[in-house]
Design an enzyme around this catalytic site. Sequence first.
Site, PDB file in Angstrom:
ATOM      1  N   HIS A  67      -1.114   0.373   2.541  1.00 21.46           N
ATOM      2  CA  HIS A  67      -1.347   1.668   2.175  1.00 21.46           C
ATOM      3  C   HIS A  67      -0.858   2.605   3.272  1.00 21.46           C
ATOM      4  CE1 HIS A  67      -4.945   4.241   1.169  1.00 21.46           C
ATOM      5  NE2 HIS A  67      -3.998   4.977   1.078  1.00 21.46           N
ATOM      6  N   GLU A  70       2.656   3.228   2.769  1.00 20.10           N
ATOM      7  CA  GLU A  70       2.871   4.158   1.642  1.00 20.10           C
ATOM      8  C   GLU A  70       2.987   5.751   2.013  1.00 20.10           C
ATOM      9  OE1 GLU A  70       0.412   6.750  -0.868  1.00 20.10           O
ATOM     10  OE2 GLU A  70      -0.261   4.641  -1.392  1.00 20.10           O
ATOM     11  N   HIS A  71       1.960   6.075   2.942  1.00 20.65           N
ATOM     12  CA  HIS A  71       1.910   7.365   3.426  1.00 20.65           C
ATOM     13  C   HIS A  71       3.036   7.776   4.404  1.00 20.65           C
ATOM     14  CE1 HIS A  71      -2.459   8.751   2.677  1.00 20.65           C
ATOM     15  NE2 HIS A  71      -2.514   7.548   2.040  1.00 20.65           N
ATOM     16  N   GLU A 145      -0.920   8.765  10.254  1.00 14.83           N
ATOM     17  CA  GLU A 145      -1.173   8.378   8.793  1.00 14.83           C
ATOM     18  C   GLU A 145      -2.282   7.107   8.824  1.00 14.83           C
ATOM     19  OE1 GLU A 145      -0.477  10.090   6.138  1.00 14.83           O
ATOM     20  OE2 GLU A 145       0.270  11.621   7.583  1.00 14.83           O
ATOM     21  N   GLU A 167      -9.763   8.185   4.917  1.00 16.13           N
ATOM     22  CA  GLU A 167      -9.651   8.023   3.350  1.00 16.13           C
ATOM     23  C   GLU A 167     -10.639   6.869   3.083  1.00 16.13           C
ATOM     24  OE1 GLU A 167      -6.844   6.708  -0.240  1.00 16.13           O
ATOM     25  OE2 GLU A 167      -5.793   7.216   1.824  1.00 16.13           O
TER      26      GLU A 167
END
Length: 974
Positions: A67, A70-71, A145, A167
């Site tokens: 994840h 991905e950012h 990130e 998040e």
Amino acid sequence: MKLEIGKIYSGFKLLNQEEIKEVNSVAQIFIHEKSGAKLLFLDNNDDNKVFSISFKTPPKDSTGVAHILEHSVLCGSRKFPVKEPFVELIKGSLNTFLNAMTFPDKTMYPIASKNDKDFVNLMDVYLDAVFYPNIYKSPEIMMQEGWHYEIENKEDDLQYKGVVYNEMKGAFSSPDSILFRKIQESLYPDNSYGVESGGDPDSIPDLTQEAFLNFHKKYYHPSNSYIYLYGNMDILDKLQFINENYLDGFNKIDVDSKIDFQEPFDNMKYLDYEYPISNSEEEKDKTYLSLNYSVGKSKDTELYLALEILEYLLLETSSSPLKKALIDSKIGKDVFGMYDNSVLQPTFSVIAKNSNEDKKEEFKDIILKTLERLVEEGIDKKLIESAINIKEFNLREADYQGYPKGLIYNIKCMDSWLYGENPYMHLEYEHILKKIKESVDNRYFENLIKKYLIQNKHCSIVTIKPKKGLEGKRKEKIKEKLANYKNSLSNSEIEKLIENTKKLQKRQTTKDSEEDLNKIPLLSIDDIDKNSKKLALEEKSIEKIKTLHHKIFTNKISYVNLYFNTTCVQQEDIPYIALLSSILGRVSTEKYNYDELSNEININTGGIKYTTETFSEKGNADRYNPMLAVKAKCLSTKLNHLIELIGEVICNSKFTEKDKIREVIQELKSRLEMVMLDRGHSVAVKRLFSYFSDSGKYEEMLSGIGFYKFICDIDKNFDSQFENIRYVLADIYNKIFNKNNLLISITCEDSEYSGFEKEIKPLIDRLNEENLKYNKYKFKFNKNEGFTTSSKVQYVAKGYNFIKLGYEYSGSLQVLRSLINYDYLWNKIRVQGGAYGSFSGFIRNGNMFFASYRDPNLKETLDAYDGISTHLKDVNVNDREMTKYIIGTISDVDMPLTPSQEGQKATENYMRKVSYEDIQNERRAILSTNKNTLKAFTPMLKDTMKDGYICVLGNEDKIEDNKDQFDYIVNLFD
């Protein structure tokens, strides 16, 4: 384009070519011989082109590396070294979709655009990002990130900061998210599905820079990639571009990205977990129970579709037998199913929400006994027929609101392609549907239940129960862990952390050079159509009822929307309108009991929905048209059935079924809670608008916190209030469904209109037409509220109405929104503040807002909002940047619409008194916006923030620490 199998095109060898009638495409499968990249092209006439590149990325732990990567790859690359190429593209692209997505075993990078030049630009940036990211040059990218230790001075406490960290803190604040995570963990403890690919906040700080980079080195190679192209394009041109610019620089390698198969269990597993609630909440009736099964493989095309139908049949309708059995037994106040076939080993879950831990065994027993009874006695054939029909209708309609259908096809392809199978096997559904239909009389679904549920030992019971004080203990544990870590460091090591924090802050606050910004490809204003699309709308009349006909090709589907004005309802009864819309279609009528009604609707239509809608007029947020809308769709050949069923519901519904109405209320409460935890920013903005506009207050009473509190009250006092509830529902039902309240909207082809006109007349004649009294509501307004929850993050909103301050709406405000979102809020709230998202909005009625999503801050965010006017006054936007913002704004304005969406949008404009000339003026204003136009909004922003109101949903301690910001502090959940 017909190509030759076996031939090589720009390094790509064509392996197979086949027509896929279900998606009106020709599928071509390629392999890039030098790099090993796999490519699928779906060739068709859709001008909304889609590209994606995906990688198989099975994680080994819950640090969230997939994840975070991905950012991070979207934070600068070899050819495009700016800090945020992703944001630069959003600012200045005509994209119709631009994002990236992390799944449990894959990471996808999809884009879509209708403009071919723009499409190639987007492909170029994304391919460079995944293969040549700047993560190797800038460790600050992972810090920003993912996570990092934040400390500015020696005496400060250490903190964890990072976008993904916050998040996932937000995600893990929701019991629903915790449950879904634990279901996977319970069924697949020995493979990658047993860990959290998004990242567990407790594990994210275990991710090292080395492990982060190694994950990219291992998995982000063309040999482990799946490239997808869809739409109307020159495929040879695209293959040449991809080969010459990217793949030709790589040689094929072996990538070990195998996903281990979880061996079946010998016996059911029981797992119990806790989730935090605030100290003011009750623990009773807040436990989640789930019975979960591992069911086959997603590579099994027939099972893939059959279990989708079975889950709908058992759990998603008013007549679903498993749902009914659990609700009738009062196991939980909300029951739903979940079938996840996006992984190699799909899961099938039955979930009861708002239950209690002591009902666990009863929950399991009722499910198994109900399933055994269905196998023994057989499933109602009408129920099966209705479930198959609704699934088939949805497949044929291919209306995926919010996503290009080419992307949905892409995701379906990955459900087999990732595991070495034919990539389009799940798109070819005709023969499978035919087989399922033909096998229904041979106990097809009964046998599925027996094999995959009753006899399946690879299953688990997962319980998620509430606990007060859990979040406080977690915070103390983290605080202690960070303090101990800091105490273990030498002075030089602490200085190093301070230095790293300053390096990150410098990167975050340093502007990209003009030279680097100019490397991001950009269209010109000349690439934009100067004229807005005219939405189809022709005013007609049927039986003296105003009718809006949207003449659009719909592939023989009719979309029927009936709008009933609701100002005939007294002010104190307004929330009952939303309750009525939730009950309609779920109680018996004179002709059908609710089971029969559900089956008839699903057999003969594509669905009938009842919603409340508030259309505020342009220029005035206190003038609005409140409606109860009946939204229905069917094949045009079945219009007579559709209209008959609508008539039966809106003319002959019964409100005497106490248990059924109780069930609807309890489910409604549950679903509202899920929205508040998952989309708190939208809830906060809706509440915010209720502070200063009549339309906002009205809408909040129907779907916001006010409505939630109303539902909580009647749920708690249901038995004593039922007679009054029943009376009010019947009263407003008889008032609303009146011929004098009706506006008709029909989206269909011209040849189908006369058939609709014939079929709708008997329904109009059935409506009563007594004279009604219409009310002028006078509302009292709250302001500046903090709603406390056990959440680890906040949703912070601030705004006001600029028209009430003497300013006017202009299309240039949409360009301002783009600038604020992606120049100011992105950097201030997300990059520097660590929130997952931040947004602004300027509406034609004058309402405006700023809002944050999964935000670790509160006061700092409000201060950032107040600083926007100062930022705008000093902003210096050059011509290229202005072009970028204009193009990005037009991209939002010109988002493609499905036939049903176009009809609804045209009706919405009609209700809001927004003419085509208004829309064209907005477009002219957008295209002519310049730096001075934007700077002229500075006083408006300053005044709206000075007079603005705030609404925050968030952590109880954080809100209490900032109580001076609020006039009222309220517990969100009881």
